[in-house]
Design an enzyme around this catalytic site. Structure first.
Site, PDB file in Angstrom:
ATOM      1  N   HIS A 137       0.836  -1.197   0.000  1.00  0.00           N
ATOM      2  CA  HIS A 137       0.000   0.000   0.000  1.00  0.00           C
ATOM      3  C   HIS A 137       0.872   1.249   0.000  1.00  0.00           C
ATOM      4  CE1 HIS A 137      -3.333   2.695   0.868  1.00  0.00           C
ATOM      5  NE2 HIS A 137      -4.149   1.687   0.653  1.00  0.00           N
ATOM      6  N   HIS A 138       0.405   2.262  -0.732  1.00  0.00           N
ATOM      7  CA  HIS A 138       1.168   3.512  -0.812  1.00  0.00           C
ATOM      8  C   HIS A 138       1.228   4.226   0.531  1.00  0.00           C
ATOM      9  CE1 HIS A 138       3.319   6.565  -2.833  1.00  0.00           C
ATOM     10  NE2 HIS A 138       2.719   6.494  -4.007  1.00  0.00           N
ATOM     11  N   ALA A 139       0.365   3.885   1.465  1.00  0.00           N
ATOM     12  CA  ALA A 139       0.449   4.468   2.802  1.00  0.00           C
ATOM     13  C   ALA A 139       1.700   4.010   3.536  1.00  0.00           C
ATOM     14  CB  ALA A 139      -0.788   4.089   3.620  1.00  0.00           C
ATOM     15  N   ILE A 141       4.840   3.226   1.886  1.00  0.00           N
ATOM     16  CA  ILE A 141       6.090   3.624   1.239  1.00  0.00           C
ATOM     17  C   ILE A 141       5.824   4.653   0.150  1.00  0.00           C
ATOM     18  CG2 ILE A 141       7.202   1.382   1.629  1.00  0.00           C
ATOM     19  CD1 ILE A 141       6.705   0.822  -1.388  1.00  0.00           C
ATOM     20  N   ASN A 308       5.262   8.294   3.330  1.00  0.00           N
ATOM     21  CA  ASN A 308       5.419   9.170   2.179  1.00  0.00           C
ATOM     22  C   ASN A 308       5.975  10.520   2.600  1.00  0.00           C
ATOM     23  OD1 ASN A 308       3.919   7.950  -0.407  1.00  0.00           O
ATOM     24  ND2 ASN A 308       2.898   7.248   1.454  1.00  0.00           N
TER      25      ASN A 308
END
Length: 594
Positions: A137-139, A141, A308
Protein backbone atom coordinates in the site's frame (compact mmCIF):
# COMPACT_ATOMS: atom_id res chain seq x y z
CA UNK A 1 2.63 5.12 15.58
CA UNK A 2 0.25 7.63 13.98
CA UNK A 3 0.20 7.90 10.20
CA UNK A 4 1.06 11.17 8.53
CA UNK A 5 -1.64 13.17 6.80
CA UNK A 6 -0.45 12.10 3.36
CA UNK A 7 -0.32 8.43 4.32
CA UNK A 8 -3.83 8.73 5.75
CA UNK A 9 -5.02 10.39 2.54
CA UNK A 10 -3.95 7.39 0.45
CA UNK A 11 -6.07 5.20 2.71
CA UNK A 12 -9.07 7.54 2.89
CA UNK A 13 -9.30 8.08 -0.87
CA UNK A 14 -8.98 4.41 -1.80
CA UNK A 15 -11.93 2.69 -3.47
CA UNK A 16 -12.63 -0.31 -5.69
CA UNK A 17 -11.94 1.87 -8.73
CA UNK A 18 -8.95 3.58 -7.11
CA UNK A 19 -6.80 0.97 -5.35
CA UNK A 20 -3.97 2.85 -3.62
CA UNK A 21 -1.26 0.21 -3.66
CA UNK A 22 1.87 0.09 -5.79
CA UNK A 23 3.62 -2.93 -7.30
CA UNK A 24 7.25 -3.63 -8.13
CA UNK A 25 7.52 -6.30 -10.85
CA UNK A 26 10.97 -7.90 -10.59
CA UNK A 27 12.16 -10.19 -13.38
CA UNK A 28 14.80 -12.79 -12.44
CA UNK A 29 16.82 -15.18 -14.60
CA UNK A 30 16.04 -18.60 -13.05
CA UNK A 31 17.12 -20.70 -16.03
CA UNK A 32 19.55 -22.68 -13.84
CA UNK A 33 16.58 -24.10 -11.91
CA UNK A 34 14.28 -24.52 -14.90
CA UNK A 35 12.33 -21.39 -14.07
CA UNK A 36 11.30 -22.65 -10.63
CA UNK A 37 11.54 -21.04 -7.19
CA UNK A 38 12.06 -23.06 -4.01
CA UNK A 39 9.21 -21.54 -2.00
CA UNK A 40 10.39 -22.90 1.35
CA UNK A 41 13.88 -21.49 0.88
CA UNK A 42 12.51 -18.18 -0.33
CA UNK A 43 10.15 -17.96 2.66
CA UNK A 44 13.03 -18.57 5.09
CA UNK A 45 15.13 -15.84 3.48
CA UNK A 46 12.26 -13.36 3.41
CA UNK A 47 11.41 -14.09 7.05
CA UNK A 48 15.02 -13.43 8.03
CA UNK A 49 14.90 -9.98 6.42
CA UNK A 50 11.50 -8.76 7.57
CA UNK A 51 12.88 -7.57 10.97
CA UNK A 52 14.73 -4.87 9.00
CA UNK A 53 11.34 -3.65 7.76
CA UNK A 54 9.14 -3.47 10.88
CA UNK A 55 6.32 -1.72 9.04
CA UNK A 56 5.60 -4.93 7.12
CA UNK A 57 4.62 -6.59 10.38
CA UNK A 58 2.17 -3.87 11.43
CA UNK A 59 -1.51 -3.39 10.73
CA UNK A 60 -3.88 -0.43 10.93
CA UNK A 61 -5.97 0.70 13.87
CA UNK A 62 -8.59 3.19 12.69
CA UNK A 63 -9.70 6.15 14.78
CA UNK A 64 -13.38 6.44 15.86
CA UNK A 65 -15.57 7.40 12.88
CA UNK A 66 -12.48 8.31 10.89
CA UNK A 67 -12.09 11.66 12.66
CA UNK A 68 -8.45 11.11 13.58
CA UNK A 69 -5.62 9.59 11.59
CA UNK A 70 -5.04 5.83 11.95
CA UNK A 71 -2.14 4.21 13.81
CA UNK A 72 0.26 1.39 12.95
CA UNK A 73 0.43 -1.36 15.59
CA UNK A 74 2.20 -4.71 15.71
CA UNK A 75 0.05 -7.50 14.31
CA UNK A 76 -0.05 -10.22 16.99
CA UNK A 77 -1.44 -12.72 14.47
CA UNK A 78 1.12 -12.06 11.74
CA UNK A 79 1.86 -15.07 9.54
CA UNK A 80 4.15 -14.75 6.58
CA UNK A 81 2.26 -17.46 4.71
CA UNK A 82 -0.78 -15.16 4.50
CA UNK A 83 1.25 -12.73 2.40
CA UNK A 84 2.99 -15.15 0.02
CA UNK A 85 1.25 -16.35 -3.14
CA UNK A 86 2.22 -18.30 -6.25
CA UNK A 87 0.91 -18.14 -9.82
CA UNK A 88 1.85 -19.65 -13.19
CA UNK A 89 1.58 -17.94 -16.56
CA UNK A 90 -0.16 -19.38 -19.57
CA UNK A 91 2.07 -20.38 -22.49
CA UNK A 92 4.15 -18.98 -24.09
CA UNK A 93 4.91 -16.91 -20.99
CA UNK A 94 5.86 -13.72 -22.87
CA UNK A 95 5.53 -10.14 -21.79
CA UNK A 96 1.84 -9.90 -22.66
CA UNK A 97 0.96 -12.97 -20.59
CA UNK A 98 3.02 -11.54 -17.73
CA UNK A 99 1.33 -8.15 -17.82
CA UNK A 100 -2.12 -9.75 -18.04
CA UNK A 101 -1.28 -11.57 -14.80
CA UNK A 102 0.07 -8.35 -13.28
CA UNK A 103 -3.12 -6.48 -14.18
CA UNK A 104 -5.23 -9.15 -12.47
CA UNK A 105 -3.09 -9.16 -9.32
CA UNK A 106 -3.06 -5.36 -9.22
CA UNK A 107 -6.82 -4.78 -9.40
CA UNK A 108 -7.68 -6.40 -6.03
CA UNK A 109 -7.42 -4.23 -2.92
CA UNK A 110 -5.28 -5.31 0.01
CA UNK A 111 -7.20 -6.55 3.09
CA UNK A 112 -7.25 -3.95 5.87
CA UNK A 113 -7.20 -6.49 8.73
CA UNK A 114 -3.53 -7.45 8.23
CA UNK A 115 -0.27 -5.73 7.18
CA UNK A 116 -0.83 -4.06 3.84
CA UNK A 117 1.38 -6.05 1.49
CA UNK A 118 1.60 -9.24 -0.58
CA UNK A 119 4.39 -11.04 -2.42
CA UNK A 120 3.61 -13.03 -5.56
CA UNK A 121 5.98 -15.54 -7.19
CA UNK A 122 5.03 -15.89 -10.85
CA UNK A 123 6.47 -18.83 -12.78
CA UNK A 124 6.09 -19.97 -16.37
CA UNK A 125 7.90 -17.05 -18.04
CA UNK A 126 9.74 -17.79 -21.25
CA UNK A 127 13.49 -18.52 -21.26
CA UNK A 128 13.50 -19.76 -17.68
CA UNK A 129 12.64 -16.46 -16.03
CA UNK A 130 10.48 -15.92 -12.96
CA UNK A 131 8.81 -12.75 -11.72
CA UNK A 132 8.46 -11.48 -8.16
CA UNK A 133 5.60 -9.04 -7.61
CA UNK A 134 5.75 -7.07 -4.38
CA UNK A 135 2.40 -5.36 -3.83
CA UNK A 136 2.33 -2.83 -0.98
CA UNK A 137 0.00 0.00 0.00
CA UNK A 138 1.17 3.51 -0.81
CA UNK A 139 0.45 4.47 2.80
CA UNK A 140 3.52 2.39 3.74
CA UNK A 141 6.09 3.62 1.24
CA UNK A 142 6.87 6.15 -1.46
CA UNK A 143 9.06 5.67 -4.51
CA UNK A 144 12.33 6.39 -2.74
CA UNK A 145 11.84 4.06 0.19
CA UNK A 146 10.39 1.36 -2.06
CA UNK A 147 13.46 1.44 -4.29
CA UNK A 148 15.79 1.28 -1.29
CA UNK A 149 13.96 -1.80 0.00
CA UNK A 150 15.10 -3.76 -3.05
CA UNK A 151 18.56 -3.90 -1.51
CA UNK A 152 17.04 -5.59 1.52
CA UNK A 153 14.97 -8.14 -0.37
CA UNK A 154 17.75 -9.00 -2.83
CA UNK A 155 21.52 -9.60 -2.52
CA UNK A 156 24.50 -7.73 -3.94
CA UNK A 157 26.51 -10.97 -3.71
CA UNK A 158 25.27 -13.99 -5.71
CA UNK A 159 26.72 -16.26 -3.00
CA UNK A 160 25.17 -14.37 -0.07
CA UNK A 161 23.85 -16.39 2.85
CA UNK A 162 21.14 -15.51 5.33
CA UNK A 163 23.81 -13.90 7.49
CA UNK A 164 24.47 -11.24 4.87
CA UNK A 165 25.82 -7.77 5.53
CA UNK A 166 23.68 -5.23 7.34
CA UNK A 167 21.49 -2.97 5.21
CA UNK A 168 20.00 0.34 6.43
CA UNK A 169 16.53 -0.18 7.85
CA UNK A 170 13.76 1.58 5.94
CA UNK A 171 11.05 1.75 8.56
CA UNK A 172 9.46 4.23 10.96
CA UNK A 173 10.76 4.65 14.47
CA UNK A 174 8.69 3.25 17.29
CA UNK A 175 5.87 5.50 18.45
CA UNK A 176 3.25 5.83 21.12
CA UNK A 177 0.51 3.22 21.39
CA UNK A 178 -2.81 4.35 19.88
CA UNK A 179 -5.38 5.83 22.26
CA UNK A 180 -8.15 3.57 23.50
CA UNK A 181 -11.80 4.11 24.47
CA UNK A 182 -12.68 7.66 25.45
CA UNK A 183 -9.16 8.83 24.72
CA UNK A 184 -9.64 7.81 21.11
CA UNK A 185 -13.00 9.62 20.98
CA UNK A 186 -11.40 12.71 22.50
CA UNK A 187 -8.59 12.67 19.93
CA UNK A 188 -11.12 12.44 17.10
CA UNK A 189 -13.19 15.31 18.50
CA UNK A 190 -10.12 17.51 18.89
CA UNK A 191 -9.04 16.68 15.34
CA UNK A 192 -12.44 17.68 13.97
CA UNK A 193 -12.59 20.86 16.02
CA UNK A 194 -9.11 21.89 14.90
CA UNK A 195 -9.88 21.55 11.20
CA UNK A 196 -10.74 25.26 10.61
CA UNK A 197 -7.52 26.32 12.34
CA UNK A 198 -5.44 23.96 10.23
CA UNK A 199 -7.20 25.08 7.05
CA UNK A 200 -6.48 28.74 7.85
CA UNK A 201 -2.86 28.00 8.63
CA UNK A 202 -2.32 26.09 5.40
CA UNK A 203 -4.07 28.75 3.31
CA UNK A 204 -1.75 31.31 4.82
CA UNK A 205 1.28 29.22 3.99
CA UNK A 206 -0.05 28.68 0.48
CA UNK A 207 -0.44 32.42 0.00
CA UNK A 208 3.10 33.06 1.21
CA UNK A 209 4.38 30.34 -1.09
CA UNK A 210 2.64 31.85 -4.10
CA UNK A 211 4.16 35.25 -3.33
CA UNK A 212 7.64 33.72 -3.02
CA UNK A 213 7.12 31.79 -6.24
CA UNK A 214 5.96 34.93 -8.07
CA UNK A 215 9.24 36.62 -7.12
CA UNK A 216 11.13 34.02 -9.16
CA UNK A 217 9.52 35.36 -12.33
CA UNK A 218 8.72 31.80 -13.44
CA UNK A 219 5.33 31.24 -11.86
CA UNK A 220 3.37 31.32 -15.13
CA UNK A 221 5.64 28.78 -16.75
CA UNK A 222 5.74 26.46 -13.73
CA UNK A 223 2.02 26.57 -12.81
CA UNK A 224 0.13 26.30 -16.13
CA UNK A 225 -3.54 27.16 -16.04
CA UNK A 226 -4.38 25.96 -19.53
CA UNK A 227 -3.83 22.20 -19.25
CA UNK A 228 -5.40 20.48 -22.29
CA UNK A 229 -7.84 17.61 -21.87
CA UNK A 230 -6.91 14.16 -23.17
CA UNK A 231 -8.30 10.63 -22.92
CA UNK A 232 -6.33 10.29 -19.67
CA UNK A 233 -8.36 13.02 -17.94
CA UNK A 234 -11.64 11.09 -17.82
CA UNK A 235 -13.14 8.89 -15.07
CA UNK A 236 -11.54 5.45 -14.89
CA UNK A 237 -12.93 1.95 -14.36
CA UNK A 238 -11.68 -1.06 -12.41
CA UNK A 239 -9.58 -2.57 -15.21
CA UNK A 240 -5.96 -1.59 -15.76
CA UNK A 241 -3.66 -1.64 -18.76
CA UNK A 242 0.03 -2.26 -18.10
CA UNK A 243 3.20 -2.47 -20.19
CA UNK A 244 6.91 -1.92 -19.70
CA UNK A 245 10.23 -1.32 -21.39
CA UNK A 246 13.90 -0.82 -20.53
CA UNK A 247 16.31 1.82 -21.83
CA UNK A 248 20.05 2.16 -21.39
CA UNK A 249 21.15 4.57 -18.65
CA UNK A 250 24.43 5.13 -20.51
CA UNK A 251 22.44 6.18 -23.58
CA UNK A 252 20.34 8.53 -21.47
CA UNK A 253 23.50 10.07 -20.00
CA UNK A 254 25.02 10.45 -23.47
CA UNK A 255 22.02 12.50 -24.55
CA UNK A 256 22.12 14.42 -21.27
CA UNK A 257 25.75 15.38 -21.81
CA UNK A 258 25.22 16.25 -25.47
CA UNK A 259 22.52 18.81 -24.74
CA UNK A 260 23.64 20.05 -21.32
CA UNK A 261 20.47 18.90 -19.52
CA UNK A 262 19.62 16.51 -16.67
CA UNK A 263 18.93 12.79 -16.65
CA UNK A 264 15.34 13.40 -15.75
CA UNK A 265 14.90 15.90 -18.56
CA UNK A 266 15.82 13.12 -20.98
CA UNK A 267 13.35 10.73 -19.32
CA UNK A 268 10.58 13.33 -19.56
CA UNK A 269 11.49 14.03 -23.19
CA UNK A 270 11.30 10.41 -24.35
CA UNK A 271 7.97 9.97 -22.58
CA UNK A 272 6.71 13.24 -24.08
CA UNK A 273 7.73 12.12 -27.56
CA UNK A 274 5.90 8.82 -27.14
CA UNK A 275 2.73 10.56 -25.91
CA UNK A 276 2.88 13.03 -28.79
CA UNK A 277 3.24 10.19 -31.30
CA UNK A 278 0.38 8.20 -29.76
CA UNK A 279 -2.11 11.06 -29.52
CA UNK A 280 -1.17 12.38 -32.96
CA UNK A 281 -1.78 8.91 -34.44
CA UNK A 282 -5.24 8.92 -32.86
CA UNK A 283 -5.97 12.42 -34.14
CA UNK A 284 -6.15 13.66 -30.53
CA UNK A 285 -2.93 15.68 -30.12
CA UNK A 286 -3.81 18.99 -28.40
CA UNK A 287 -2.45 22.26 -29.76
CA UNK A 288 -1.21 23.12 -26.25
CA UNK A 289 1.59 21.14 -24.63
CA UNK A 290 0.78 18.29 -22.25
CA UNK A 291 1.59 18.78 -18.57
CA UNK A 292 3.10 16.16 -16.27
CA UNK A 293 2.99 15.89 -12.51
CA UNK A 294 6.47 14.92 -11.31
CA UNK A 295 6.78 13.61 -7.72
CA UNK A 296 9.52 15.34 -5.72
CA UNK A 297 11.28 14.35 -2.51
CA UNK A 298 10.28 16.43 0.53
CA UNK A 299 12.90 14.95 2.87
CA UNK A 300 15.05 17.35 4.84
CA UNK A 301 18.62 16.47 5.66
CA UNK A 302 18.35 12.92 4.36
CA UNK A 303 16.31 11.78 7.37
CA UNK A 304 13.25 9.63 6.81
CA UNK A 305 10.79 8.01 9.16
CA UNK A 306 8.98 5.85 6.61
CA UNK A 307 5.76 6.39 4.73
CA UNK A 308 5.42 9.17 2.18
CA UNK A 309 7.65 12.23 2.17
CA UNK A 310 6.89 13.64 -1.26
CA UNK A 311 5.48 16.69 -2.94
CA UNK A 312 5.16 17.40 -6.64
CA UNK A 313 5.74 19.87 -9.44
CA UNK A 314 4.13 20.49 -12.84
CA UNK A 315 6.39 20.30 -15.89
CA UNK A 316 5.40 21.20 -19.44
CA UNK A 317 6.25 18.36 -21.85
CA UNK A 318 6.58 20.53 -24.99
CA UNK A 319 4.44 18.13 -27.01
CA UNK A 320 3.61 21.07 -29.27
CA UNK A 321 7.22 20.89 -30.53
CA UNK A 322 7.81 18.49 -33.41
CA UNK A 323 11.59 18.09 -33.32
CA UNK A 324 12.90 15.79 -30.52
CA UNK A 325 16.07 17.75 -29.69
CA UNK A 326 14.23 21.07 -29.45
CA UNK A 327 11.55 19.40 -27.36
CA UNK A 328 14.22 18.19 -24.92
CA UNK A 329 15.65 21.70 -24.53
CA UNK A 330 12.18 23.15 -23.95
CA UNK A 331 11.48 20.53 -21.28
CA UNK A 332 14.79 21.42 -19.62
CA UNK A 333 13.69 25.06 -19.43
CA UNK A 334 10.25 24.08 -18.10
CA UNK A 335 11.79 21.76 -15.53
CA UNK A 336 14.18 24.44 -14.26
CA UNK A 337 11.28 26.86 -13.88
CA UNK A 338 9.24 24.24 -12.01
CA UNK A 339 12.14 23.50 -9.64
CA UNK A 340 12.65 27.19 -8.90
CA UNK A 341 8.97 27.69 -8.12
CA UNK A 342 8.70 24.47 -6.13
CA UNK A 343 11.71 25.47 -4.05
CA UNK A 344 10.26 28.94 -3.40
CA UNK A 345 6.89 27.53 -2.35
CA UNK A 346 8.43 24.95 -0.03
CA UNK A 347 8.61 21.18 -0.22
CA UNK A 348 6.12 20.63 2.60
CA UNK A 349 3.13 22.26 0.89
CA UNK A 350 1.48 19.03 -0.29
CA UNK A 351 2.15 17.17 2.95
CA UNK A 352 0.84 20.16 4.93
CA UNK A 353 -2.39 20.29 2.94
CA UNK A 354 -2.93 16.57 3.56
CA UNK A 355 -2.70 17.17 7.32
CA UNK A 356 -5.68 19.52 7.25
CA UNK A 357 -8.94 17.50 6.84
CA UNK A 358 -9.89 14.45 8.94
CA UNK A 359 -9.69 11.14 7.02
CA UNK A 360 -13.48 10.75 7.06
CA UNK A 361 -13.91 14.12 5.32
CA UNK A 362 -11.31 13.22 2.70
CA UNK A 363 -13.10 9.94 2.05
CA UNK A 364 -16.44 11.73 1.71
CA UNK A 365 -15.04 14.28 -0.74
CA UNK A 366 -13.33 11.55 -2.75
CA UNK A 367 -16.58 9.59 -2.95
CA UNK A 368 -18.48 12.63 -4.18
CA UNK A 369 -15.81 13.31 -6.80
CA UNK A 370 -16.04 9.73 -8.08
CA UNK A 371 -19.82 9.32 -7.94
CA UNK A 372 -20.54 12.63 -9.67
CA UNK A 373 -17.79 11.91 -12.24
CA UNK A 374 -16.47 15.42 -11.75
CA UNK A 375 -13.32 14.57 -13.68
CA UNK A 376 -15.44 14.87 -16.84
CA UNK A 377 -16.39 18.49 -16.18
CA UNK A 378 -13.67 20.02 -14.01
CA UNK A 379 -10.53 21.49 -15.65
CA UNK A 380 -7.67 19.05 -16.04
CA UNK A 381 -4.81 19.49 -13.56
CA UNK A 382 -2.25 17.43 -15.49
CA UNK A 383 -2.13 14.81 -18.24
CA UNK A 384 0.17 12.18 -16.72
CA UNK A 385 2.18 11.35 -13.63
CA UNK A 386 5.82 10.67 -14.54
CA UNK A 387 8.06 9.32 -11.80
CA UNK A 388 11.79 8.57 -11.96
CA UNK A 389 13.27 6.80 -8.93
CA UNK A 390 16.89 5.88 -8.18
CA UNK A 391 17.48 2.17 -7.74
CA UNK A 392 20.47 -0.06 -7.08
CA UNK A 393 23.64 0.85 -8.97
CA UNK A 394 25.06 -2.69 -8.91
CA UNK A 395 23.52 -6.01 -10.00
CA UNK A 396 21.31 -7.79 -7.46
CA UNK A 397 20.55 -11.48 -7.03
CA UNK A 398 17.69 -13.61 -5.73
CA UNK A 399 19.11 -16.84 -4.30
CA UNK A 400 22.13 -16.44 -6.57
CA UNK A 401 19.96 -15.77 -9.65
CA UNK A 402 20.48 -12.44 -11.35
CA UNK A 403 17.77 -9.79 -11.20
CA UNK A 404 17.21 -8.49 -14.74
CA UNK A 405 14.75 -5.65 -14.24
CA UNK A 406 12.52 -3.74 -11.79
CA UNK A 407 9.30 -2.42 -13.37
CA UNK A 408 6.87 -0.29 -11.37
CA UNK A 409 3.08 -0.03 -11.25
CA UNK A 410 1.90 3.18 -9.60
CA UNK A 411 -1.51 4.71 -8.93
CA UNK A 412 -4.11 6.24 -11.24
CA UNK A 413 -7.46 7.87 -10.47
CA UNK A 414 -10.27 9.85 -12.13
CA UNK A 415 -8.67 12.69 -14.05
CA UNK A 416 -5.20 11.21 -13.48
CA UNK A 417 -5.48 8.16 -15.71
CA UNK A 418 -1.86 7.63 -16.80
CA UNK A 419 1.18 6.73 -14.69
CA UNK A 420 4.64 6.23 -16.18
CA UNK A 421 7.28 5.25 -13.65
CA UNK A 422 10.98 4.62 -14.16
CA UNK A 423 13.55 3.14 -11.80
CA UNK A 424 17.26 3.03 -12.52
CA UNK A 425 19.02 -0.28 -11.99
CA UNK A 426 22.68 -0.90 -12.74
CA UNK A 427 23.11 0.61 -16.25
CA UNK A 428 19.45 0.75 -17.25
CA UNK A 429 16.18 2.49 -16.50
CA UNK A 430 13.18 0.16 -16.23
CA UNK A 431 9.93 1.91 -17.12
CA UNK A 432 6.36 0.83 -16.37
CA UNK A 433 3.23 2.24 -18.09
CA UNK A 434 -0.08 1.99 -16.20
CA UNK A 435 -3.42 3.35 -17.42
CA UNK A 436 -7.14 2.72 -17.54
CA UNK A 437 -7.90 -0.17 -19.91
CA UNK A 438 -10.25 1.84 -22.11
CA UNK A 439 -7.90 4.80 -22.38
CA UNK A 440 -4.86 2.69 -23.33
CA UNK A 441 -5.81 -0.67 -24.89
CA UNK A 442 -2.23 -1.44 -26.02
CA UNK A 443 0.28 -0.19 -23.43
CA UNK A 444 3.23 -1.84 -25.18
CA UNK A 445 2.74 0.40 -28.20
CA UNK A 446 3.39 3.37 -25.90
CA UNK A 447 6.21 1.60 -24.04
CA UNK A 448 8.00 0.62 -27.26
CA UNK A 449 7.61 4.17 -28.54
CA UNK A 450 9.47 5.43 -25.45
CA UNK A 451 12.46 3.28 -26.50
CA UNK A 452 12.34 4.63 -30.05
CA UNK A 453 12.20 8.21 -28.80
CA UNK A 454 15.51 7.67 -27.02
CA UNK A 455 16.99 6.37 -30.26
CA UNK A 456 15.86 9.58 -31.99
CA UNK A 457 17.63 11.67 -29.35
CA UNK A 458 20.76 9.51 -29.70
CA UNK A 459 20.72 10.25 -33.42
CA UNK A 460 20.39 13.97 -32.68
CA UNK A 461 23.32 13.75 -30.25
CA UNK A 462 25.41 12.02 -32.94
CA UNK A 463 24.63 14.79 -35.41
CA UNK A 464 25.78 17.41 -32.92
CA UNK A 465 29.08 15.70 -32.13
CA UNK A 466 32.09 16.78 -34.21
CA UNK A 467 34.72 14.27 -35.26
CA UNK A 468 37.28 13.92 -32.47
CA UNK A 469 41.02 13.57 -32.93
CA UNK A 470 43.04 11.56 -30.45
CA UNK A 471 41.56 9.27 -27.84
CA UNK A 472 37.85 9.28 -27.08
CA UNK A 473 36.59 9.55 -23.54
CA UNK A 474 34.01 7.02 -22.32
CA UNK A 475 30.44 8.12 -22.93
CA UNK A 476 29.73 8.49 -19.21
CA UNK A 477 32.55 11.06 -18.94
CA UNK A 478 31.31 13.12 -21.86
CA UNK A 479 31.56 16.83 -21.20
CA UNK A 480 33.40 16.27 -17.92
CA UNK A 481 37.01 17.38 -17.44
CA UNK A 482 39.34 14.41 -16.98
CA UNK A 483 39.68 14.04 -13.19
CA UNK A 484 36.07 15.02 -12.49
CA UNK A 485 34.34 11.77 -13.39
CA UNK A 486 33.48 11.10 -9.76
CA UNK A 487 31.99 14.58 -9.44
CA UNK A 488 29.88 13.88 -12.54
CA UNK A 489 28.36 10.83 -10.87
CA UNK A 490 27.28 12.97 -7.93
CA UNK A 491 26.13 15.81 -10.18
CA UNK A 492 23.74 13.44 -11.94
CA UNK A 493 21.93 13.16 -8.62
CA UNK A 494 21.41 16.84 -8.07
CA UNK A 495 18.19 17.76 -9.64
CA UNK A 496 15.55 15.86 -11.44
CA UNK A 497 12.33 14.10 -10.69
CA UNK A 498 11.39 11.35 -8.33
CA UNK A 499 14.86 9.91 -8.03
CA UNK A 500 18.54 10.60 -8.40
CA UNK A 501 20.85 8.15 -10.01
CA UNK A 502 23.21 8.19 -7.06
CA UNK A 503 24.49 5.07 -5.27
CA UNK A 504 21.57 3.92 -3.14
CA UNK A 505 23.89 2.19 -0.69
CA UNK A 506 25.39 5.50 0.32
CA UNK A 507 22.36 6.90 2.12
CA UNK A 508 19.49 4.61 1.23
CA UNK A 509 18.56 6.64 -1.87
CA UNK A 510 18.31 10.23 -3.09
CA UNK A 511 15.84 11.94 -5.33
CA UNK A 512 16.86 13.84 -8.45
CA UNK A 513 14.34 16.50 -7.58
CA UNK A 514 16.40 17.83 -4.71
CA UNK A 515 16.88 21.37 -5.94
CA UNK A 516 20.50 22.47 -6.24
CA UNK A 517 21.50 26.04 -7.16
CA UNK A 518 22.79 24.99 -10.58
CA UNK A 519 19.59 23.13 -11.44
CA UNK A 520 17.60 26.33 -10.91
CA UNK A 521 19.94 28.67 -12.69
CA UNK A 522 20.52 26.68 -15.84
CA UNK A 523 22.51 23.86 -17.37
CA UNK A 524 25.32 24.03 -14.82
CA UNK A 525 28.53 25.82 -14.05
CA UNK A 526 30.37 24.23 -16.99
CA UNK A 527 28.05 25.97 -19.40
CA UNK A 528 28.65 29.39 -17.89
CA UNK A 529 32.25 29.79 -18.93
CA UNK A 530 32.18 27.69 -22.07
CA UNK A 531 31.42 29.20 -25.47
CA UNK A 532 27.94 28.48 -26.77
CA UNK A 533 27.10 26.81 -30.03
CA UNK A 534 23.95 27.88 -31.83
CA UNK A 535 21.71 25.11 -33.11
CA UNK A 536 19.28 26.41 -35.73
CA UNK A 537 15.64 26.15 -34.72
CA UNK A 538 14.26 23.09 -36.51
CA UNK A 539 11.01 22.90 -38.44
CA UNK A 540 8.02 23.21 -36.15
CA UNK A 541 4.82 21.21 -35.96
CA UNK A 542 1.41 22.39 -37.05
CA UNK A 543 1.02 23.74 -33.50
CA UNK A 544 4.12 25.92 -33.72
CA UNK A 545 2.27 29.12 -33.02
CA UNK A 546 0.47 27.95 -29.90
CA UNK A 547 1.37 29.06 -26.43
CA UNK A 548 3.22 26.99 -23.86
CA UNK A 549 2.56 26.44 -20.19
CA UNK A 550 1.20 29.44 -18.43
CA UNK A 551 0.69 31.35 -21.63
CA UNK A 552 3.74 33.55 -21.07
CA UNK A 553 6.35 31.15 -22.39
CA UNK A 554 4.75 29.75 -25.48
CA UNK A 555 6.22 27.63 -28.18
CA UNK A 556 6.12 30.59 -30.53
CA UNK A 557 8.60 32.33 -28.28
CA UNK A 558 10.78 29.25 -28.21
CA UNK A 559 10.91 28.85 -31.98
CA UNK A 560 12.48 32.25 -32.53
CA UNK A 561 15.45 31.62 -30.27
CA UNK A 562 16.79 28.37 -31.59
CA UNK A 563 18.61 26.13 -29.12
CA UNK A 564 21.90 26.64 -27.34
CA UNK A 565 24.27 24.18 -25.76
CA UNK A 566 27.58 24.42 -24.01
CA UNK A 567 30.72 23.36 -25.83
CA UNK A 568 31.78 21.73 -22.60
CA UNK A 569 28.66 19.59 -22.69
CA UNK A 570 29.17 18.05 -26.15
CA UNK A 571 29.24 14.26 -26.27
CA UNK A 572 32.70 12.73 -26.35
CA UNK A 573 33.73 10.20 -28.96
CA UNK A 574 33.32 10.37 -32.67
CA UNK A 575 29.87 10.14 -34.15
CA UNK A 576 30.97 7.26 -36.36
CA UNK A 577 32.28 5.28 -33.42
CA UNK A 578 29.11 5.75 -31.39
CA UNK A 579 26.86 4.82 -34.28
CA UNK A 580 28.36 1.33 -33.99
CA UNK A 581 26.80 0.89 -30.55
CA UNK A 582 23.58 -1.12 -30.34
CA UNK A 583 20.47 0.98 -29.97
CA UNK A 584 18.60 1.25 -26.72
CA UNK A 585 16.04 -1.54 -26.68
CA UNK A 586 13.33 -3.16 -24.60
CA UNK A 587 14.91 -5.53 -22.11
CA UNK A 588 13.78 -8.00 -19.47
CA UNK A 589 11.03 -9.87 -21.28
CA UNK A 590 12.01 -8.54 -24.68
CA UNK A 591 9.72 -6.96 -27.21
CA UNK A 592 10.93 -9.20 -29.99
CA UNK A 593 10.02 -12.33 -28.08
CA UNK A 594 6.41 -11.48 -27.29
Amino acid sequence: MKLSGLDSAFLALESQEWPAHVVCLTIVDASDTGGRVDRAAFERRLAARLPRLPLLGRKLVQGPWGLARPHWVEDPDFELANHLHRATLEAPGGRRELTAMAEEIYRHRLPRDRPLWEWWIVEGLEHGRVAHMWKVHHACIDGRSGAAMQEIFFDADPDASLACEAVPVVAPVEGIEPPQGWQAVREGALSLAGTPVRVGRQLGRLGQGVVQAALTGRLGRALPLNVPRTRYNEPIGKRRSYGFCTVSLSDVKLVKNAFGVKVNDVVLAIVAGALREQLDGLGELPDRQLIATVPVDATRGGERAGGNMITGMLVGLATDVAEPAERLLCIHENSNAAKAVQSAMGGELLTGLAETPPPALLGLLGGLYRDAQLASVLPALCNATISNVPGPRTPLYAHGQKVEAFHSMGIIADGFGLFIGGMSYHDQIDIGVLADKEALPDPFALADSIVEQLNLLLKAADELAPEQSGHDLPADRAGVPVGEAEAEAVADADADADGAHAPAARDGARFEAEVEPESVSGAGAAAVSAPTIKVPAPRRSRAAGTSGAGGGSGSGERSGKGATMSAAAKPAGSAAARRGRPKSRAAGVEAGRA
